[in-house]
Design a protein around this motif. Structure first.
Motif, PDB file in Angstrom:
ATOM      1  N   GLU A  97      16.341   4.621   8.559  1.00 10.72           N
ATOM      2  CA  GLU A  97      15.343   5.424   9.266  1.00 10.72           C
ATOM      3  C   GLU A  97      14.893   6.622   8.443  1.00 10.72           C
ATOM      4  OE1 GLU A  97      16.790   6.530  13.054  1.00 10.72           O
ATOM      5  OE2 GLU A  97      16.886   4.475  13.831  1.00 10.72           O
ATOM      6  N   GLU A  98      15.518   6.836   7.287  1.00  6.56           N
ATOM      7  CA  GLU A  98      15.135   7.951   6.428  1.00  6.56           C
ATOM      8  C   GLU A  98      14.012   7.496   5.514  1.00  6.56           C
ATOM      9  OE1 GLU A  98      18.445   9.466   4.331  1.00  6.56           O
ATOM     10  OE2 GLU A  98      19.560  10.065   6.124  1.00  6.56           O
ATOM     11  N   ARG A  99      12.803   7.871   5.867  1.00 11.30           N
ATOM     12  CA  ARG A  99      11.638   7.492   5.072  1.00 11.30           C
ATOM     13  C   ARG A  99      10.863   8.744   4.707  1.00 11.30           C
ATOM     14  NH1 ARG A  99      11.357   3.819   9.461  1.00 11.30           N
ATOM     15  NH2 ARG A  99      12.064   1.729   8.882  1.00 11.30           N
ATOM     16  N   ASN A 100      10.281   8.716   3.539  1.00  7.96           N
ATOM     17  CA  ASN A 100       9.494   9.852   3.073  1.00  7.96           C
ATOM     18  C   ASN A 100       8.166   9.886   3.802  1.00  7.96           C
ATOM     19  OD1 ASN A 100       8.392  11.962   1.659  1.00  7.96           O
ATOM     20  ND2 ASN A 100       7.933  10.753  -0.176  1.00  7.96           N
ATOM     21  N   GLN A 120      -8.285   4.210  -6.034  1.00  7.71           N
ATOM     22  CA  GLN A 120      -7.640   5.373  -5.431  1.00  7.71           C
ATOM     23  C   GLN A 120      -6.647   4.879  -4.388  1.00  7.71           C
ATOM     24  OE1 GLN A 120     -10.248   8.461  -4.130  1.00  7.71           O
ATOM     25  NE2 GLN A 120      -8.647   9.718  -3.262  1.00  7.71           N
ATOM     26  N   LEU A 121      -5.432   5.391  -4.439  1.00  3.40           N
ATOM     27  CA  LEU A 121      -4.378   5.008  -3.509  1.00  3.40           C
ATOM     28  C   LEU A 121      -3.870   6.241  -2.775  1.00  3.40           C
ATOM     29  CD1 LEU A 121      -2.075   2.543  -5.516  1.00  3.40           C
ATOM     30  CD2 LEU A 121      -3.471   1.977  -3.537  1.00  3.40           C
ATOM     31  N   GLN A 122      -3.642   6.071  -1.485  1.00  3.26           N
ATOM     32  CA  GLN A 122      -2.980   7.105  -0.696  1.00  3.26           C
ATOM     33  C   GLN A 122      -2.034   6.380   0.268  1.00  3.26           C
ATOM     34  OE1 GLN A 122      -5.419   9.492   1.926  1.00  3.26           O
ATOM     35  NE2 GLN A 122      -3.982  11.186   1.834  1.00  3.26           N
ATOM     36  N   TRP A 123      -0.785   6.830   0.311  1.00  2.00           N
ATOM     37  CA  TRP A 123       0.163   6.139   1.179  1.00  2.00           C
ATOM     38  C   TRP A 123       1.222   7.091   1.701  1.00  2.00           C
ATOM     39  CZ3 TRP A 123       0.450   5.960  -4.117  1.00  2.00           C
ATOM     40  CH2 TRP A 123       1.683   6.272  -4.699  1.00  2.00           C
ATOM     41  N   ASN A 124       1.784   6.699   2.849  1.00  2.00           N
ATOM     42  CA  ASN A 124       2.971   7.353   3.392  1.00  2.00           C
ATOM     43  C   ASN A 124       3.863   6.253   3.958  1.00  2.00           C
ATOM     44  OD1 ASN A 124       1.927   6.664   5.942  1.00  2.00           O
ATOM     45  ND2 ASN A 124       0.871   8.620   6.123  1.00  2.00           N
ATOM     46  N   HIS A 125       4.783   6.606   4.828  1.00  2.00           N
ATOM     47  CA  HIS A 125       5.735   5.602   5.303  1.00  2.00           C
ATOM     48  C   HIS A 125       5.129   4.596   6.274  1.00  2.00           C
ATOM     49  CE1 HIS A 125       5.745   8.589   8.477  1.00  2.00           C
ATOM     50  NE2 HIS A 125       6.318   7.735   9.276  1.00  2.00           N
TER      51      HIS A 125
END
Length: 230
Positions: A97-100, A120-125
């Motif tokens: 469950e520990e995600r950036n 162009q890339l943009q990402w999160n969890h």
């Protein structure tokens, strides 16, 4: 900072000193709109030429400026992009469950045998958002080989720094399987994407968005009618 120093041909110490200084907003705004002596001289010289020569020189200047802006884009190795995307995919399917949650961005170009690919890339969890020039849309398969078929795609008109005219851009979204269809719908709704022509690769998401949005619209209409009746 070292790259900036090399580009502007100043010492690193001078840049660091400038970074620590504060500039009055009014002075900064004024300096942005006041032409330098060099620009004034250039304009005066251009005005002495006939229109055909003016047009020819301006076009050459624009090409040089666009090439300079393109050279400022960050070159990426395709292996670095693949590694980042693969790590994101592993995180999506991880039981931890520990995600950036901090967003990450990459913007530049990848050298391919067929030429340079701007991206162009943009990402999160939860979401990976990629942009490609629409003319390069066939290269989408390269990224889908690493991450699987995208969830949603749509086209927009964007201003690209090294291209003089607005470009049609393909936006591609991969939505994490860790979030529910309702949460995916909320993401599309919150980011004002439902008014665009969306292409869904996930038929379940398409069905959910259509029906959930239709249900919400009907409920809003009923509430408005009840308010008017009161």
């Amino acid at each position: 900072m070292k790259k900036y120093a090399d580009f502007f041909r100043v010492s690193l110490d001078e840049l660091l000193e400038l970074q620590s200084q504060s500039v009055e907003t009014s002075q900064l705004q004024l300096s942005l709109f006041e032409p330098t002596d060099t620009i004034g001289e250039l304009n005066a010289l251009l005005m002495k030429l006939n229109k055909d020569i003016q047009t020819s020189l301006v076009e050459k200047f624009k090409e040089q400026i666009q090439q300079t802006l393109y050279n400022l884009l960050t070159p990426y190795d395709i292996s670095d992009i693949k590694r980042n995307i693969t790590q994101l995919k592993m995180a999506w399917f991880s039981e931890s469950e520990e995600r950036n949650s901090e967003p990450n961005n990459q913007k530049g170009y990848i050298s391919l045998p067929s030429g340079h690919l701007y991206f162009q890339l943009q990402w999160n969890h939860n979401v990976l958002h990629m942009q490609l020039l629409y003319e390069d849309r066939k290269q989408l398969s390269l990224f889908e080989n690493w991450l699987g078929e995208c969830s949603v795609s749509y086209a927009t008109d964007e201003t690209i720094q090294h291209i003089d005219e607005p470009q049609k851009v393909l936006n591609i979204l991969w939505l994490s399987p860790n979030v529910s269809y309702r949460e995916q719908y909320q993401y599309l709704f919150t980011n004002d994407l439902l008014s665009l022509e969306l292409h869904y690769s996930d038929p379940k998401l398409a069905w959910y968005v259509h029906n959930y949005h239709k249900l919400n619209s009907t409920q809003e209409m009923q509430q408005e009618v009840e308010v008017l009746a009161q």
